[in-house]
Write an enzyme that holds these catalytic residues in place. Sequence first.
Site, short mmCIF file in Angstrom:
data_model
loop_
_atom_site.label_atom_id
_atom_site.label_comp_id
_atom_site.label_asym_id
_atom_site.label_seq_id
_atom_site.Cartn_x
_atom_site.Cartn_y
_atom_site.Cartn_z
N LYS A 239 15.19 -14.75 36.63
CA LYS A 239 13.90 -15.06 35.99
C LYS A 239 13.02 -13.81 35.91
CE LYS A 239 12.18 -16.66 40.48
NZ LYS A 239 12.03 -17.84 41.34
N ARG B 296 5.69 -27.94 46.01
CA ARG B 296 5.50 -27.24 44.74
C ARG B 296 6.11 -28.08 43.63
NH1 ARG B 296 7.70 -21.08 44.06
NH2 ARG B 296 9.67 -22.17 43.72
N TYR C 134 -12.32 7.31 35.64
CA TYR C 134 -13.46 6.49 35.22
C TYR C 134 -14.42 6.21 36.37
CZ TYR C 134 -11.20 5.25 30.78
OH TYR C 134 -10.63 5.27 29.53
N MET D 220 -5.68 2.29 32.36
CA MET D 220 -4.74 1.40 31.67
C MET D 220 -3.37 2.06 31.49
SD MET D 220 -5.03 -0.35 27.91
CE MET D 220 -6.69 -0.93 28.17
C1 LIG Z 1 12.76 -17.59 42.58
C2 LIG Z 1 13.57 -18.64 43.24
C3 LIG Z 1 14.70 -18.30 44.00
C4 LIG Z 1 15.06 -16.88 44.36
O1 LIG Z 1 14.41 -16.50 45.55
P1 LIG Z 1 14.63 -15.07 46.22
O2 LIG Z 1 13.74 -15.07 47.40
O3 LIG Z 1 14.23 -14.06 45.19
O4 LIG Z 1 16.09 -14.97 46.55
C5 LIG Z 1 15.51 -19.33 44.47
N1 LIG Z 1 15.20 -20.63 44.21
C6 LIG Z 1 14.11 -21.00 43.52
C7 LIG Z 1 13.83 -22.44 43.31
C8 LIG Z 1 13.24 -20.02 43.02
O5 LIG Z 1 12.14 -20.39 42.34
#
Ligand SMILES: *Cc1c(COP(=O)(O)O)cnc(C)c1O
Length: 368
Positions: free
Chosen positions: A38, A136, A264, A313
């Site tokens: 991701k 979550r 800045y 930036m």
């Molecule tokens: C992002 C994520 C992972 C990966 O976790 P890491 O700590 O990067 O290995 C695994 N499972 C879920 C549900 C996640 O959202």
Amino acid sequence: MPKAEQTVIEINLNALTQNFNFLKSKLEPDTRFLAVVKAFGYGSDAVIVSSHLEKLGADYLAVAFTSEGVHLRQEGIKLPILVLHPQITDFKTIIDYCLEPNLYSFRVLESFIETCTELDLNNYPVHIKFNTGLNRLGFRSSDIKNVSELLKNGNYIKVRSIFSHLAASDDLLKDAFTRNQIEDFQNIFKELTDNLGYRPIQHILNTSGILNYPEAQFDMVRSGIGLYGFGNSPLFKNNLTPIITVKSIISQIHEIEPGESVGYNFGFVSDTYRRTATIPIGHADGIGRQYGQGKGYVTINEERAIIVGNVCMDMLMVDVTNINCEEGDEVVVFGQFPDAEEFSSTADTISYELLTGLSRRIKRIVNS
Ligand SMILES: *Cc1c(COP(=O)(O)O)cnc(C)c1O
């Protein structure tokens, strides 16, 4: 590798191979490996990383959002792809691109079944997530009966996996909490599979889970940060190698007289004679203002150069008064030294945030 002549992210595929092999060495030979790609492969390049992982023998990929999975399919990635956080509006796209949704609530489960019914699909692969304490995403254990009734009603979908996610697998002070999550998950898995009459893939571990709780690997593990070179613990520093190095160049050197300011809003006012170097990377590239004002540092010719004043930036300025360097020299923003864990800690954040915040405008190059 030739010296950087602009800001680049070098991706080291040999390091990715080594990290994959190290994580695999913690697992039984038949435990499946889901690689989490991701957020552009944690800021690297999801397509480059995914095709390499495909060759290495990863069994599954996961992305957060549907668009990320669509992109991988458009670039020819063939592995099964779990979409961890789909929305109802994505369901037709998910099906068009052979992606596999995580169904985490009655709202999304019922809606996905409805979509599959309309399209008259058979046994479409889905993943069911249970909440065991992270609060979550996911069903609760009290939902098992209703979930299994929905799942058994018709042949539209087939559960490929049942999973949960640990809240603090990297924190051994929370060991009792983690063990409780694992135990709850085992009970949930057993009850749901007894109801279903078949046994989907069972998984709960992320990277720190693999390293700290390998006994809970079940049928599959999900690793992200470990593949990219971080184990959230000094214990694994020698076993994992950062796969990306953010490099840049000194565009210009300034001689600063006592009393002059840099950047800045007089972000840095010098009381003595100083030399500063201007580097073409800024907050739009993912190096936020929180790294400014003497917090973060980069390395030039292996020496630390502290960021002075406010990060702009598109550039930042570092103090090179005591560093032997000239315009055009290479700069390591982070990579091996400092690494993303060290660099991010200077601004009280974590490697995950620093890596995934790297802008798309930085050129990616593969160094294998
Ligand atoms: C992002 C994520 C992972 C990966 O976790 P890491 O700590 O990067 O290995 C695994 N499972 C879920 C549900 C996640 O959202």
